[in-house]
Design an enzyme around this catalytic site. Structure first.
Site, PDB file in Angstrom:
ATOM      1  N   SER A 471     -14.086   4.575 -33.728  1.00  0.00           N
ATOM      2  CA  SER A 471     -12.708   5.051 -33.639  1.00  0.00           C
ATOM      3  C   SER A 471     -12.484   6.035 -32.503  1.00  0.00           C
ATOM      4  O   SER A 471     -11.349   6.218 -32.057  1.00  0.00           O
ATOM      5  CB  SER A 471     -12.284   5.699 -34.963  1.00  0.00           C
ATOM      6  OG  SER A 471     -13.184   6.738 -35.310  1.00  0.00           O
ATOM      7  N   ASP A 594     -10.145  17.338 -36.567  1.00  0.00           N
ATOM      8  CA  ASP A 594     -11.480  17.070 -37.092  1.00  0.00           C
ATOM      9  C   ASP A 594     -12.577  17.326 -36.073  1.00  0.00           C
ATOM     10  O   ASP A 594     -13.760  17.154 -36.377  1.00  0.00           O
ATOM     11  CB  ASP A 594     -11.580  15.633 -37.607  1.00  0.00           C
ATOM     12  CG  ASP A 594     -11.530  14.607 -36.487  1.00  0.00           C
ATOM     13  OD1 ASP A 594     -11.102  14.954 -35.365  1.00  0.00           O
ATOM     14  OD2 ASP A 594     -11.907  13.451 -36.744  1.00  0.00           O
ATOM     15  N   HIS A 597     -12.224  13.190 -33.174  1.00  0.00           N
ATOM     16  CA  HIS A 597     -11.284  12.269 -32.547  1.00  0.00           C
ATOM     17  C   HIS A 597     -10.528  12.982 -31.415  1.00  0.00           C
ATOM     18  O   HIS A 597     -10.457  14.209 -31.384  1.00  0.00           O
ATOM     19  CB  HIS A 597     -10.307  11.713 -33.582  1.00  0.00           C
ATOM     20  CG  HIS A 597     -10.971  10.776 -34.546  1.00  0.00           C
ATOM     21  ND1 HIS A 597     -11.557  11.208 -35.709  1.00  0.00           N
ATOM     22  CD2 HIS A 597     -11.154   9.427 -34.505  1.00  0.00           C
ATOM     23  CE1 HIS A 597     -12.073  10.172 -36.357  1.00  0.00           C
ATOM     24  NE2 HIS A 597     -11.849   9.082 -35.646  1.00  0.00           N
TER      25      HIS A 597
END
Length: 620
Positions: A471, A594, A597
């Protein structure tokens, strides 16, 4: 971590050496969560606790079953609840208040886990809880560690019923040993069979069925030693030596073997459980020197408070450092605070309740005083009880109000945007795959002859690279295609490293890809296992292989993965490092909440890091 202690300290057959085993185990668990380098496999401490719990609880039940063929479940569960619930409720309540004030992200995750912790099904909640990858981003829930308490609670509910059932038959001891052994073996096989390194290991790690063998191995030891015949004076010292060797072996496993190693799921946990059972057996004799050493005061003090330490250390670590690797002084603060809070909880909450202070006060209130002194004592107890109930009620209501009305916050505030971006990137990659393969044939003939006269942009445009990512790379798909217009970015959410084999194979064998090199952009979601060597072999010696280091500060495998990447890139021909970890160091502006990302600025920096490494290779 909870291990049943009950009243063994007052009993003749109290085993003092267990305190030391328990102390070392909880210290290694704490060290593991602090990300200390000597505790890579510190989570094996939980396995050791399971064995101790299975042994002690079975040892407590067997005499009652031998006498009565049954168990007083009312008394049994009152004792279990007195041991478990007060400390849990205190910790959870304090965590709700503190996180609501200082860390709304942890507060949000705490609220979702509270009920599963209190009712004892947290391990299955973590397995089946349908929370998206993006919502789980960042620091884990500060109640994650309660999965082990749930497994113990479930064991305490089911295994005594099995003991009662088997007590109805002849040859009770032999049958019980046989059935317990078979169940333990089935559990070991289930862990082995269900573990798949290419998938999320939560099902295997948290499952009651795949972890109960440790408790059952402890129960087996209690059954085998039920008659009280343990080491004789002649064999005690031999068992001391065996116990010391096995204890050193356990410490070696916790220091040297990574906690997510395939070995642990394919026999390692079972080996550690058997070693623990043998260590307990080695200290059961009153003449055991090893047992006396393991029962010295500092270890006994920690062992007695091991449940409190286990309960409190993880929320404290997450609240202070988020569970990331920290400086020594932050670690010191976390350790000291854990010690102080655990000691207070043990002294003021756990010990009085475990010793029956509630029942004693109720008996005093219900009694009919015969003297003036007894009457005064009753009045004092009533007043004190009213104040205590009032305070507990107010605290409980306040905690419920917090859960109901305090605004929630997630590590990734714009989850919907990220999910839409994932869908968009998937479609764009599919389009690029077909168009890129058509262009590759035409470009290959002239590429080698002209590369010396091309600009950087022309070199990048001429390349047909395949990026296999998770991701993080997914968020930078647009920037990747802007820099590498004829390359392919195949990235997806929650992708594991070992999935790269099938992805690469599908491009080569099904889509006819025959490009210039592969970029490995995985490593944030789990251990590398054998991904690098296997994929390098699949590429062949002539195709360049680029590996991106991981920036995932909340992941326990970040350091070990990056170390493996550095070493592999250094030692392997035609393999090149893209050091995103180093390039992003100190750049908080590159990351969303976080810290893994990417922001828009982070996406640009991420692709610039790839671009620079690729150009350095192809300019040669």
């Amino acid at each position: 971590m909870k291990t049943e202690n009950n009243n063994y300290g007052k009993q003749k057959n109290y085993i003092q050496g267990i305190d030391g085993i328990r102390a070392f185990s909880v210290l290694m668990v704490v060290a593991y969560h602090l990300k200390l380098p000597f505790a890579k496999g510190g989570l094996l401490g939980v396995t050791i606790f399971f064995v101790i719990s299975g042994f002690l609880i079975t040892r407590i039940l067997l005499p009652e079953i031998a006498r009565t063929k049954t168990i007083d479940f009312k008394n049994f569960w009152i004792r279990r609840l007195r041991r478990l619930l007060p400390a849990i409720l205190t910790m959870v309540t304090a965590l709700i208040f503190v996180s609501a004030i200082f860390n709304r992200v942890l507060f949000t995750k705490t609220c979702s886990d509270v009920l599963s912790v209190i009712l004892g099904y947290n391990n299955w909640w973590q397995i089946f809880n349908d929370v998206s990858y993006f919502e789980n981003a960042g620091a884990p829930s500060p109640l994650t560690h309660c999965w082990s308490l749930a497994i113990e609670a479930q064991f305490y509910l089911i295994y005594p019923l099995l003991l009662i059932f088997l007590a109805k038959f002849r040859n009770r001891k032999r049958n019980t040993i046989l059935i317990t052994f078979i169940l333990a073996l089935i559990s070991i096989v289930l862990m082995w069979a269900l573990f798949d390194p290419s998938k999320d290991p939560s099902r295997v790690y948290y499952g009651t069925d795949t972890r109960v063998f440790s408790l059952l191995i402890g129960a087996l030891l209690a059954l085998i030693s039920e008659d009280g015949k343990v080491n004789s004076e002649k064999t005690t010292h031999y068992w001391d030596v065996i116990g010391v060797v096995l204890f050193v072996g356990l410490l070696y496993m916790m220091v040297m073997i990574d906690g997510y190693s395939s070995f642990l799921y394919r026999g390692g946990q079972a080996i550690a459980s058997i070693m623990t059972a043998l260590i307990i057996f080695s200290v059961m004799s009153e003449n055991s020197i090893f047992g006396r050493v393991m029962g010295i005061f500092p270890l006994k003090w920690i062992g007695d408070r091991s449940y409190s330490i286990y309960l409190w250390h993880y929320p404290i670590i997450l609240l202070i450092s988020g569970g990331k690797k920290s400086s020594w002084w932050i670690i010191l603060v976390e350790v000291l605070l854990t010690g102080v809070v655990s000691a207070i909880s043990y002294q003021l909450i756990e010990t009085p309740v475990r010793h029956g202070i509630i029942k004693k006060n109720i008996d005093i209130i219900k009694a009919h005083p015969r003297t003036r002194g007894e009457r005064r004592r009753q009045i004092r107890t009533i007043r004190r009880s009213i104040k205590t109930v009032f305070v507990i009620t107010i605290i409980g209501i306040t905690a419920i109000v917090c859960i109901a009305f305090v605004p929630r916050e997630k590590s990734l505030n714009d989850i919907e945007k990220l999910q839409v971006q994932a869908q968009k990137a998937k479609k764009l990659t599919e389009q690029k795959t077909s168009s890129t393969n058509e262009k590759t044939t035409n470009q290959d003939a002239s590429k080698d002859a002209t590369v010396a006269y091309q600009t950087d942009e022309e070199i990048l445009e001429s390349l047909n690279l395949l990026l296999i990512g998770d991701s993080i790379a997914l968020g930078a798909t647009d920037e990747f295609y802007a820099a590498f217009p004829n390359s392919i970015c195949d990235a997806a959410v929650s992708r594991y490293t070992t999935e790269s084999f099938a992805i690469y194979g599908s491009y080569v064998n099904e889509k006819g890809w025959n490009g210039d090199g592969v970029i490995f952009a995985l490593g944030s979601n789990g251990l590398l296992y054998d991904s690098l060597g296997t994929l390098r072999e699949m590429l062949g010696a002539d195709r360049p292989f680029f590996i991106i280091t991981a920036r995932a500060p909340y992941a326990s495998w970040e350091e070990s993965n990056n170390k493996e990447i550095y070493e592999f890139a250094e030692a392997t021909d035609n393999t090149y490092l893209i050091d995103w970890y180093k390039a992003s160091e100190g750049h908080s502006e590159y990351f969303v909440g976080d810290e893994t990302h990417l922001t828009d600025e982070g996406c640009k920096a991420y692709i610039d890091c790839i671009r620079a490494a690729v150009l350095q290779v192809y300019k040669k």
